[in-house]
Motif scaffolding. Structure first.
Motif, PDB file in Angstrom:
ATOM      1  N   LEU A 160     -31.731 -16.672 -28.334  1.00 48.29           N
ATOM      2  CA  LEU A 160     -31.168 -17.920 -27.788  1.00 48.29           C
ATOM      3  C   LEU A 160     -29.607 -18.355 -28.801  1.00 48.29           C
ATOM      4  CD1 LEU A 160     -31.550 -19.686 -25.460  1.00 48.29           C
ATOM      5  CD2 LEU A 160     -33.063 -20.524 -27.001  1.00 48.29           C
ATOM      6  N   ARG A 161     -28.909 -18.533 -27.868  1.00 47.20           N
ATOM      7  CA  ARG A 161     -27.518 -19.326 -28.762  1.00 47.20           C
ATOM      8  C   ARG A 161     -27.343 -20.487 -28.784  1.00 47.20           C
ATOM      9  NH1 ARG A 161     -27.380 -15.325 -32.825  1.00 47.20           N
ATOM     10  NH2 ARG A 161     -26.875 -13.469 -32.713  1.00 47.20           N
ATOM     11  N   ASP A 162     -27.226 -21.294 -27.697  1.00 43.01           N
ATOM     12  CA  ASP A 162     -27.210 -22.615 -27.243  1.00 43.01           C
ATOM     13  C   ASP A 162     -27.881 -23.351 -26.120  1.00 43.01           C
ATOM     14  OD1 ASP A 162     -25.974 -24.925 -27.810  1.00 43.01           O
ATOM     15  OD2 ASP A 162     -24.583 -24.861 -26.123  1.00 43.01           O
ATOM     16  N   ILE A 163     -28.659 -24.536 -26.087  1.00 42.64           N
ATOM     17  CA  ILE A 163     -28.549 -25.174 -24.551  1.00 42.64           C
ATOM     18  C   ILE A 163     -28.286 -25.905 -24.527  1.00 42.64           C
ATOM     19  CG2 ILE A 163     -31.025 -25.580 -23.679  1.00 42.64           C
ATOM     20  CD1 ILE A 163     -32.966 -24.600 -25.916  1.00 42.64           C
ATOM     21  N   ALA A 164     -27.418 -25.810 -23.471  1.00 39.36           N
ATOM     22  CA  ALA A 164     -26.903 -27.082 -22.949  1.00 39.36           C
ATOM     23  C   ALA A 164     -27.400 -27.658 -21.360  1.00 39.36           C
ATOM     24  CB  ALA A 164     -25.401 -26.498 -23.360  1.00 39.36           C
ATOM     25  N   PRO A 165     -27.114 -28.814 -21.072  1.00 42.21           N
ATOM     26  CA  PRO A 165     -27.035 -28.690 -19.674  1.00 42.21           C
ATOM     27  C   PRO A 165     -27.005 -28.285 -18.897  1.00 42.21           C
ATOM     28  CG  PRO A 165     -26.033 -31.217 -21.021  1.00 42.21           C
ATOM     29  CD  PRO A 165     -25.817 -29.874 -22.214  1.00 42.21           C
ATOM     30  N   HIS A 166     -25.414 -27.831 -18.842  1.00 45.59           N
ATOM     31  CA  HIS A 166     -25.420 -26.631 -17.749  1.00 45.59           C
ATOM     32  C   HIS A 166     -25.467 -25.400 -17.712  1.00 45.59           C
ATOM     33  CE1 HIS A 166     -22.780 -26.200 -21.513  1.00 45.59           C
ATOM     34  NE2 HIS A 166     -22.329 -25.151 -20.685  1.00 45.59           N
ATOM     35  N   GLY A 167     -25.773 -24.603 -19.328  1.00 45.48           N
ATOM     36  CA  GLY A 167     -26.995 -23.499 -19.354  1.00 45.48           C
ATOM     37  C   GLY A 167     -26.928 -23.341 -20.482  1.00 45.48           C
ATOM     38  N   ILE A 168     -27.318 -21.491 -20.649  1.00 45.55           N
ATOM     39  CA  ILE A 168     -28.332 -21.765 -22.028  1.00 45.55           C
ATOM     40  C   ILE A 168     -26.898 -20.105 -21.723  1.00 45.55           C
ATOM     41  CG2 ILE A 168     -30.449 -22.424 -21.582  1.00 45.55           C
ATOM     42  CD1 ILE A 168     -31.042 -18.987 -21.435  1.00 45.55           C
ATOM     43  N   THR A 169     -26.217 -20.289 -23.447  1.00 45.63           N
ATOM     44  CA  THR A 169     -26.071 -18.917 -24.187  1.00 45.63           C
ATOM     45  C   THR A 169     -26.920 -17.979 -24.907  1.00 45.63           C
ATOM     46  OG1 THR A 169     -24.307 -20.370 -24.235  1.00 45.63           O
ATOM     47  CG2 THR A 169     -23.445 -18.128 -25.459  1.00 45.63           C
ATOM     48  N   VAL A 170     -26.872 -17.166 -24.426  1.00 44.79           N
ATOM     49  CA  VAL A 170     -27.566 -15.997 -25.214  1.00 44.79           C
ATOM     50  C   VAL A 170     -26.658 -14.361 -25.583  1.00 44.79           C
ATOM     51  CG1 VAL A 170     -29.655 -16.737 -23.909  1.00 44.79           C
ATOM     52  CG2 VAL A 170     -28.036 -14.955 -22.316  1.00 44.79           C
ATOM     53  N   GLU A 171     -27.449 -13.847 -26.455  1.00 43.96           N
ATOM     54  CA  GLU A 171     -27.520 -12.618 -26.896  1.00 43.96           C
ATOM     55  C   GLU A 171     -28.034 -11.587 -27.133  1.00 43.96           C
ATOM     56  OE1 GLU A 171     -24.815 -12.494 -30.149  1.00 43.96           O
ATOM     57  OE2 GLU A 171     -24.287  -9.945 -30.120  1.00 43.96           O
ATOM     58  N   GLY A 172     -27.647 -10.254 -26.061  1.00 45.90           N
ATOM     59  CA  GLY A 172     -28.948  -9.385 -25.922  1.00 45.90           C
ATOM     60  C   GLY A 172     -28.981  -8.590 -24.841  1.00 45.90           C
ATOM     61  N   ILE A 173     -29.748  -8.326 -24.190  1.00 44.80           N
ATOM     62  CA  ILE A 173     -29.678  -6.990 -22.534  1.00 44.80           C
ATOM     63  C   ILE A 173     -30.944  -7.708 -21.900  1.00 44.80           C
ATOM     64  CG2 ILE A 173     -29.397  -5.588 -24.475  1.00 44.80           C
ATOM     65  CD1 ILE A 173     -32.911  -4.727 -24.013  1.00 44.80           C
ATOM     66  N   ASP A 174     -30.117  -7.376 -20.577  1.00 44.43           N
ATOM     67  CA  ASP A 174     -31.052  -6.816 -19.632  1.00 44.43           C
ATOM     68  C   ASP A 174     -32.063  -6.658 -20.009  1.00 44.43           C
ATOM     69  OD1 ASP A 174     -32.944  -6.282 -17.041  1.00 44.43           O
ATOM     70  OD2 ASP A 174     -30.711  -5.821 -15.976  1.00 44.43           O
ATOM     71  N   LEU A 175     -33.821  -7.133 -20.040  1.00 46.97           N
ATOM     72  CA  LEU A 175     -35.278  -6.075 -20.280  1.00 46.97           C
ATOM     73  C   LEU A 175     -35.283  -4.897 -19.629  1.00 46.97           C
ATOM     74  CD1 LEU A 175     -37.708  -7.020 -21.242  1.00 46.97           C
ATOM     75  CD2 LEU A 175     -37.981  -8.415 -19.488  1.00 46.97           C
ATOM     76  N   SER A 176     -34.851  -4.540 -18.536  1.00 49.60           N
ATOM     77  CA  SER A 176     -35.071  -2.821 -17.447  1.00 49.60           C
ATOM     78  C   SER A 176     -35.002  -1.774 -18.755  1.00 49.60           C
ATOM     79  CB  SER A 176     -34.750  -2.989 -16.266  1.00 49.60           C
ATOM     80  OG  SER A 176     -33.210  -3.486 -16.416  1.00 49.60           O
ATOM     81  N   ASP A 189     -26.383   4.307 -32.741  1.00 41.71           N
ATOM     82  CA  ASP A 189     -25.083   4.458 -31.205  1.00 41.71           C
ATOM     83  C   ASP A 189     -24.370   3.075 -30.896  1.00 41.71           C
ATOM     84  OD1 ASP A 189     -23.873   4.706 -29.179  1.00 41.71           O
ATOM     85  OD2 ASP A 189     -25.645   5.869 -27.940  1.00 41.71           O
ATOM     86  N   ARG A 190     -23.086   3.518 -30.782  1.00 43.25           N
ATOM     87  CA  ARG A 190     -21.259   2.373 -30.900  1.00 43.25           C
ATOM     88  C   ARG A 190     -22.718   1.470 -29.083  1.00 43.25           C
ATOM     89  NH1 ARG A 190     -16.794   2.597 -30.950  1.00 43.25           N
ATOM     90  NH2 ARG A 190     -15.579   4.505 -32.350  1.00 43.25           N
ATOM     91  N   ASP A 191     -23.095   2.161 -28.802  1.00 45.50           N
ATOM     92  CA  ASP A 191     -23.439   1.841 -27.238  1.00 45.50           C
ATOM     93  C   ASP A 191     -24.170   0.665 -27.546  1.00 45.50           C
ATOM     94  OD1 ASP A 191     -21.225   2.550 -26.289  1.00 45.50           O
ATOM     95  OD2 ASP A 191     -22.768   4.875 -25.029  1.00 45.50           O
ATOM     96  N   ALA A 192     -25.137   0.400 -28.485  1.00 39.20           N
ATOM     97  CA  ALA A 192     -26.013  -0.443 -28.521  1.00 39.20           C
ATOM     98  C   ALA A 192     -25.550  -1.782 -28.874  1.00 39.20           C
ATOM     99  CB  ALA A 192     -26.905  -0.387 -29.914  1.00 39.20           C
ATOM    100  N   HIS A 193     -24.581  -2.516 -28.208  1.00 34.18           N
ATOM    101  CA  HIS A 193     -24.024  -3.869 -28.292  1.00 34.18           C
ATOM    102  C   HIS A 193     -25.163  -4.585 -27.048  1.00 34.18           C
ATOM    103  CE1 HIS A 193     -20.971  -3.390 -31.010  1.00 34.18           C
ATOM    104  NE2 HIS A 193     -20.398  -2.352 -31.005  1.00 34.18           N
ATOM    105  N   ALA A 194     -24.845  -5.454 -27.598  1.00 33.20           N
ATOM    106  CA  ALA A 194     -25.639  -6.600 -26.554  1.00 33.20           C
ATOM    107  C   ALA A 194     -24.424  -7.690 -26.073  1.00 33.20           C
ATOM    108  CB  ALA A 194     -26.524  -7.609 -27.524  1.00 33.20           C
ATOM    109  N   THR A 195     -24.981  -7.648 -25.319  1.00 32.61           N
ATOM    110  CA  THR A 195     -23.420  -9.072 -24.332  1.00 32.61           C
ATOM    111  C   THR A 195     -23.950 -10.264 -24.509  1.00 32.61           C
ATOM    112  OG1 THR A 195     -24.541  -7.637 -22.389  1.00 32.61           O
ATOM    113  CG2 THR A 195     -22.364  -8.640 -21.946  1.00 32.61           C
TER     114      THR A 195
END
Ligand code: ZN
Length: 239
Positions: A160-176, A189-195
């Protein structure tokens, strides 16, 4: 029975625009946002002290908060008292002739268990009782969380990077993609980049801390045992 005033509930038409007053003008930090489908509302918490402010925004036209707003407009809605043991509190109150409204107890925000008392028995004030979850810990930026979204339903494992009234900013991956992504992380692996993503508040169903539950280890523990570091430090290293 009584521990403290946990929060003050304010009915609002829009958390985002009310937060501009409480957070923007008055300066109360925005703390958490959660959708409670069973209550027909979305809630946003402000303040980090003992007592917080809870903004209640209806997501259903016929819910109790929607009806409250059309009758009385925005403003004070309820007072929430923290109790140690909600069952004990409810039976003591029942003995004293205080009635409840709706199912009691039921699930509330942040994993709490709540009940509402009939204002006819409490001097005209709607009082909520709330028992905090046993390992209640506050969700704050920097922590690893599981995010449950609706419309459509999706699940993410994120820092979790930030919580704000309009939403949350996060960095990570789809759980699946947890297993395949973790394998790429192990192999460097270079593909191991999170969004990094901004999830709008109307899609947030629930944010949970990534914690072990019973025998099952947390995803953070699984990741750490394979990659040797936490998700947050892995992301920082690969920036
Ligand atoms: Zn409340």
């Amino acid at each position: 029975m009584f521990l403290k005033i946990d929060h003050i509930g304010i009915a609002v038409r829009s958390i985002a625009s009310s937060a501009r007053v409480y957070s923007g003008r008055i300066g109360m930090p925005f703390g958490a946002i959660e959708t409670l489908p069973a209550e027909g509302i979305r809630v946003g918490f402000l303040g980090r002290g003992e007592t917080r402010l809870e903004l209640l925004e209806p997501i259903e036209e016929n819910g109790t908060v929607a009806r409250f707003l059309s009758k009385r407009g925005e403003g004070f809605h309820h007072l929430c008292l923290a109790v140690e043991d909600i069952e004990a509190a409810l039976s003591a109150l029942e003995g004293a002739g205080v009635r409840t409204v709706g199912e009691a107890p039921r699930s509330g925000a942040g994993g709490s268990r709540i009940a509402f008392l009939n204002p006819k028995d409490t001097g005209g004030v709607l009082i909520e009782l709330s028992e905090s979850p046993a390992q209640g810990e506050k969700i704050e930026p920097g922590q690893t969380v599981l995010v449950y979204l609706c419309e459509p339903k999706e699940r993410f494992w994120e820092v979790l990077r930030d919580i704000a009234p309009h939403g949350i900013t996060v960095e990570g991956i789809d759980l699946s993609s947890f297993d395949s992504w973790t394998s790429s992380a192990v192999n460097g692996d270079r593909d191991a980049h999170a969004t990094t993503a901004l999830f709008p508040s109307h899609r947030i169903e629930r944010i949970l801390l990534d914690r072990p539950s019973g025998e099952a280890e947390s995803l953070e523990e699984r990741f750490r045992s394979r990659v040797g570091t936490s998700l947050a430090s892995f992301l920082d290293r690969n920036r």
